[in-house]
Design a protein around this motif. Structure first.
Motif, PDB file in Angstrom:
ATOM      1  N   GLN A  88       0.835  -1.197   0.000  1.00  0.00           N
ATOM      2  CA  GLN A  88       0.000   0.000   0.000  1.00  0.00           C
ATOM      3  C   GLN A  88       0.875   1.254   0.000  1.00  0.00           C
ATOM      4  O   GLN A  88       2.054   1.183   0.322  1.00  0.00           O
ATOM      5  N   ILE A  89       0.233   2.363  -0.336  1.00  0.00           N
ATOM      6  CA  ILE A  89       0.853   3.665  -0.131  1.00  0.00           C
ATOM      7  C   ILE A  89      -0.167   4.486   0.648  1.00  0.00           C
ATOM      8  O   ILE A  89      -1.340   4.543   0.255  1.00  0.00           O
ATOM      9  N   LYS A  90       0.273   5.046   1.781  1.00  0.00           N
ATOM     10  CA  LYS A  90      -0.709   5.707   2.641  1.00  0.00           C
ATOM     11  C   LYS A  90      -0.039   6.663   3.615  1.00  0.00           C
ATOM     12  O   LYS A  90       1.119   6.479   3.985  1.00  0.00           O
ATOM     13  N   PHE A  91      -0.790   7.688   4.012  1.00  0.00           N
ATOM     14  CA  PHE A  91      -0.370   8.482   5.157  1.00  0.00           C
ATOM     15  C   PHE A  91      -0.780   7.712   6.405  1.00  0.00           C
ATOM     16  O   PHE A  91      -1.836   7.077   6.427  1.00  0.00           O
ATOM     17  N   SER A  92       0.063   7.792   7.425  1.00  0.00           N
ATOM     18  CA  SER A  92      -0.235   7.052   8.646  1.00  0.00           C
ATOM     19  C   SER A  92      -0.006   7.968   9.843  1.00  0.00           C
ATOM     20  O   SER A  92       1.067   8.562   9.984  1.00  0.00           O
ATOM     21  N   VAL A  93      -1.027   8.076  10.676  1.00  0.00           N
ATOM     22  CA  VAL A  93      -0.940   9.003  11.802  1.00  0.00           C
ATOM     23  C   VAL A  93      -1.150   8.258  13.117  1.00  0.00           C
ATOM     24  O   VAL A  93      -2.048   7.428  13.234  1.00  0.00           O
ATOM     25  N   VAL A  94      -0.259   8.545  14.048  1.00  0.00           N
ATOM     26  CA  VAL A  94      -0.334   7.893  15.352  1.00  0.00           C
ATOM     27  C   VAL A  94      -0.353   8.973  16.436  1.00  0.00           C
ATOM     28  O   VAL A  94       0.423   9.927  16.390  1.00  0.00           O
ATOM     29  N   GLN A  95      -1.269   8.816  17.378  1.00  0.00           N
ATOM     30  CA  GLN A  95      -1.428   9.818  18.443  1.00  0.00           C
ATOM     31  C   GLN A  95      -0.683   9.395  19.715  1.00  0.00           C
ATOM     32  O   GLN A  95      -0.417   8.209  19.917  1.00  0.00           O
ATOM     33  N   PRO A  96      -0.363  10.373  20.553  1.00  0.00           N
ATOM     34  CA  PRO A  96       0.330  10.077  21.810  1.00  0.00           C
ATOM     35  C   PRO A  96      -0.395   8.999  22.621  1.00  0.00           C
ATOM     36  O   PRO A  96      -1.626   8.940  22.605  1.00  0.00           O
ATOM     37  N   GLY A  97       0.382   8.151  23.256  1.00  0.00           N
ATOM     38  CA  GLY A  97      -0.207   7.103  24.113  1.00  0.00           C
ATOM     39  C   GLY A  97      -0.468   5.806  23.376  1.00  0.00           C
ATOM     40  O   GLY A  97      -1.013   4.862  23.944  1.00  0.00           O
ATOM     41  N   THR A  98      -0.072   5.743  22.103  1.00  0.00           N
ATOM     42  CA  THR A  98      -0.378   4.543  21.310  1.00  0.00           C
ATOM     43  C   THR A  98       0.719   3.487  21.458  1.00  0.00           C
ATOM     44  O   THR A  98       1.899   3.811  21.472  1.00  0.00           O
ATOM     45  N   HIS A  99       0.289   2.253  21.567  1.00  0.00           N
ATOM     46  CA  HIS A  99       1.225   1.123  21.451  1.00  0.00           C
ATOM     47  C   HIS A  99       0.658   0.139  20.437  1.00  0.00           C
ATOM     48  O   HIS A  99      -0.471  -0.338  20.592  1.00  0.00           O
ATOM     49  N   ILE A 105       5.423  -0.520  17.543  1.00  0.00           N
ATOM     50  CA  ILE A 105       5.495   0.948  17.555  1.00  0.00           C
ATOM     51  C   ILE A 105       5.004   1.502  18.893  1.00  0.00           C
ATOM     52  O   ILE A 105       4.015   1.032  19.441  1.00  0.00           O
ATOM     53  N   TRP A 106       5.715   2.500  19.370  1.00  0.00           N
ATOM     54  CA  TRP A 106       5.303   3.211  20.584  1.00  0.00           C
ATOM     55  C   TRP A 106       5.220   4.707  20.287  1.00  0.00           C
ATOM     56  O   TRP A 106       6.076   5.248  19.601  1.00  0.00           O
ATOM     57  N   HIS A 107       4.222   5.335  20.845  1.00  0.00           N
ATOM     58  CA  HIS A 107       4.180   6.796  20.844  1.00  0.00           C
ATOM     59  C   HIS A 107       4.098   7.249  22.296  1.00  0.00           C
ATOM     60  O   HIS A 107       3.021   7.245  22.895  1.00  0.00           O
ATOM     61  N   ASN A 108       5.251   7.601  22.843  1.00  0.00           N
ATOM     62  CA  ASN A 108       5.297   8.072  24.235  1.00  0.00           C
ATOM     63  C   ASN A 108       5.397   9.591  24.297  1.00  0.00           C
ATOM     64  O   ASN A 108       5.664  10.157  25.349  1.00  0.00           O
ATOM     65  N   GLY A 109       5.229  10.245  23.152  1.00  0.00           N
ATOM     66  CA  GLY A 109       5.393  11.691  23.105  1.00  0.00           C
ATOM     67  C   GLY A 109       4.085  12.421  23.388  1.00  0.00           C
ATOM     68  O   GLY A 109       3.148  11.849  23.952  1.00  0.00           O
ATOM     69  N   THR A 110       4.040  13.685  22.967  1.00  0.00           N
ATOM     70  CA  THR A 110       2.876  14.494  23.331  1.00  0.00           C
ATOM     71  C   THR A 110       2.176  15.141  22.137  1.00  0.00           C
ATOM     72  O   THR A 110       1.221  15.886  22.318  1.00  0.00           O
ATOM     73  N   SER A 111       2.659  14.886  20.913  1.00  0.00           N
ATOM     74  CA  SER A 111       1.899  15.419  19.775  1.00  0.00           C
ATOM     75  C   SER A 111       1.888  14.429  18.618  1.00  0.00           C
ATOM     76  O   SER A 111       2.634  13.447  18.614  1.00  0.00           O
ATOM     77  N   THR A 112       1.015  14.718  17.649  1.00  0.00           N
ATOM     78  CA  THR A 112       0.763  13.802  16.530  1.00  0.00           C
ATOM     79  C   THR A 112       2.023  13.411  15.762  1.00  0.00           C
ATOM     80  O   THR A 112       2.855  14.259  15.455  1.00  0.00           O
ATOM     81  N   ARG A 113       2.131  12.121  15.428  1.00  0.00           N
ATOM     82  CA  ARG A 113       3.197  11.684  14.521  1.00  0.00           C
ATOM     83  C   ARG A 113       2.575  11.338  13.175  1.00  0.00           C
ATOM     84  O   ARG A 113       1.612  10.579  13.105  1.00  0.00           O
ATOM     85  N   LEU A 114       3.149  11.933  12.093  1.00  0.00           N
ATOM     86  CA  LEU A 114       2.630  11.667  10.744  1.00  0.00           C
ATOM     87  C   LEU A 114       3.762  11.201   9.837  1.00  0.00           C
ATOM     88  O   LEU A 114       4.849  11.792   9.821  1.00  0.00           O
ATOM     89  N   ILE A 115       3.501  10.119   9.092  1.00  0.00           N
ATOM     90  CA  ILE A 115       4.474   9.641   8.104  1.00  0.00           C
ATOM     91  C   ILE A 115       3.744   9.293   6.808  1.00  0.00           C
ATOM     92  O   ILE A 115       2.523   9.148   6.789  1.00  0.00           O
ATOM     93  N   LEU A 116       4.521   9.152   5.726  1.00  0.00           N
ATOM     94  CA  LEU A 116       3.990   8.579   4.489  1.00  0.00           C
ATOM     95  C   LEU A 116       4.605   7.190   4.356  1.00  0.00           C
ATOM     96  O   LEU A 116       5.831   7.041   4.415  1.00  0.00           O
ATOM     97  N   ILE A 117       3.755   6.181   4.197  1.00  0.00           N
ATOM     98  CA  ILE A 117       4.237   4.802   4.023  1.00  0.00           C
ATOM     99  C   ILE A 117       4.199   4.448   2.539  1.00  0.00           C
ATOM    100  O   ILE A 117       3.165   4.622   1.885  1.00  0.00           O
ATOM    101  N   ILE A 118       5.323   4.001   2.029  1.00  0.00           N
ATOM    102  CA  ILE A 118       5.358   3.533   0.633  1.00  0.00           C
ATOM    103  C   ILE A 118       5.913   2.116   0.619  1.00  0.00           C
ATOM    104  O   ILE A 118       7.073   1.892   0.950  1.00  0.00           O
ATOM    105  N   ASP A 119       5.086   1.170   0.228  1.00  0.00           N
ATOM    106  CA  ASP A 119       5.568  -0.207   0.047  1.00  0.00           C
ATOM    107  C   ASP A 119       6.084  -0.356  -1.374  1.00  0.00           C
ATOM    108  O   ASP A 119       5.537   0.229  -2.308  1.00  0.00           O
ATOM    109  N   LEU A 120       7.121  -1.151  -1.521  1.00  0.00           N
ATOM    110  CA  LEU A 120       7.633  -1.384  -2.876  1.00  0.00           C
ATOM    111  C   LEU A 120       8.085  -2.830  -3.008  1.00  0.00           C
ATOM    112  O   LEU A 120       8.402  -3.498  -2.016  1.00  0.00           O
TER     113      LEU A 120
END
Ligand code: LMR
Ligand code: MN
Length: 396
Positions: free
Chosen positions: A303-314, A365-380
């Motif tokens: 897939q190709i997608k934007f992926s967003v993870v919020q604080p407190g996510t495991h 994956i861990w999000h121990n921070g305090t604001s949104t994490r955003l990435i673009l995922i590209i599978d190839l």
């Protein structure tokens, strides 16, 4: 000839069976669904004849179910399963096969009912146990009971129980229960039985010869230039991603039961080599940049997608489905306190930089921070696949 005989003897099981078999052979020779339908119709007619021998009934029912499954007509196979079970109630295989058809239809509810009945009568049947455990894990999310049934079922070594899906979900349930040593033993046993490529690489749809390593560098890739180009343009991509985030409802929650806690959402641009036109129009610059990369847009196993993870996510440790793709992450908004472990190495993202890893390896994956994490995922596609393989591999 069989048509003629059937005309004269419409209730002759042997004539109808001959007709069915002829159509069946023709269907295979000509790869024709029309003949296949004809064969299935004729098999069903044989089964409706009352004075047919048990041996013929079994043979016809089994072949008919086989052909209906091949055709994807699972629903139509159900009454045939049921009639053969009614006639041979002491043959456990027919009941297990009904459960398999329900499972293939994703009808966990009916599959579970069938398996439950089987286990009342045959409590030691390994095949019923592993399938029952699989449903407890995937559908009921009852990890403890799932472990019990999967473990016991696998230990019977009955035909059909040494299967990657059962090993994978037994290991996964054990990890989530905090029983990591037992999970490791299951994974190692899975490697011994050639179900997994290694204890960390537990994808189930593999091309065995491909180099497998958790982390890859741009320089390892034949298309390093593509990654450079996107890194140069990363702010354009970030801005489009952020504006998408600011519109409610565009990102969809992860639905594969991979999170322990938190909030993880995705916005899909390509799936299995198919462009999501509507979503692409919402991020035209990003899409245009990606389009110059055939190994990514043509990756039918990714897939190709934007992926967003919020604080407190495991996100629980998990493996992707196949070793035929590599997964690249372009960091777009990366606060501190976010981490990804692949196999036994933990890294973090960097804004404007790619991380490339093989997601058939266990990752978490861990999000121990305090604001949104955003990435673009590209599978190839994995760089060692041949052109032929990229053209013909099924999409998983
Ligand atoms: C995954 O592919 O499992 C994750 O890496 C996705 C993400 O957004 O971190
Ligand atoms: Mn993943």
């Amino acid at each position: 000839m069989f048509n003629k005989i059937v005309e004269q003897n419409p209730a002759s099981p042997r004539a109808l069976y001959g007709k069915a078999q002829s159509l069946d052979v023709l269907a295979e020779q000509k790869r024709s669904n029309k003949f296949l339908e004809g064969a299935i119709d004729a098999y069903e007619q044989v089964l409706n004849i009352s004075d047919i021998t048990d041996a013929l009934f079994k043979q016809v029912a089994e072949r008919c179910i086989n052909r209906l499954r091949f055709r994807g007509s699972y629903k139509r196979a159900i009454p045939i399963h049921k009639s053969v079970i009614m006639k041979f109630p002491d043959d456990i295989n027919y009941q297990n096969e009904l459960a398999v058809t329900y499972l293939t239809m994703n009808n966990f509810y009916e599959a579970k009912k069938v398996l439950y009945e089987i286990l009342l009568k045959w409590p030691d049947d390994g095949f019923a146990m592993v399938n029952y455990g699989f449903i407890l894990k995937r559908y009921d999310l009852d990890l403890k009971q799932a472990v019990k049934y999967l473990k016991k079922g696998i230990s019977t070594r009955d035909p059909g129980v040494i299967d990657g899906r059962f090993y994978y979900h037994l290991g996964d349930a054990l990890i989530r229960l905090g029983r990591s040593e037992e999970a490791m033993a299951v994974h190692i046993d899975g490697v011994k039985n050639k179900l997994f490529l290694s204890k960390y690489q537990r994808s189930l749809h593999n091309v065995d010869r491909l180099t497998g390593k958790p982390w890859w560098a741009k320089e390892d890739m034949p298309n390093a230039k593509f990654f450079d180009k996107l890194e140069q343009q990363w702010m354009t991509i970030r801005d489009e991603g952020i504006s998408l985030l600011n519109t409610d409802g565009l990102f969809k929650s992860e639905t594969e039961d991979l999170r322990e806690v938190g909030d993880w959402k995705q916005f899909e641009i390509y799936a299995r080599g198919v462009k999501n036109e509507k979503n692409c129009r919402r991020c035209p610059k990003t899409c245009q940049l990606i389009e110059s990369f055939p190994d990514a847009i043509g990756c039918r196993r990714g897939q190709i997608k934007f992926s967003v993870v919020q604080p407190g996510t495991h996100v629980w440790p998990h493996c992707g489905p196949t070793n035929c793709r590599l997964r690249s992450h372009l960091g777009l908004k990366v606060p501190s306190g976010v981490f990804i472990r692949v196999a036994n190495e933990i890294r973090s993202w960097e804004e404007g930089k790619f991380l490339i890893f093989d997601d058939s390896f266990e990752h978490e994956i861990w999000h121990n921070g305090t604001s949104t994490r955003l990435i673009l995922i590209i599978d190839l596609w994995h760089p060692e696949l041949t052109k032929q393989e990229k053209r013909t591999l099924s999409n998983v």
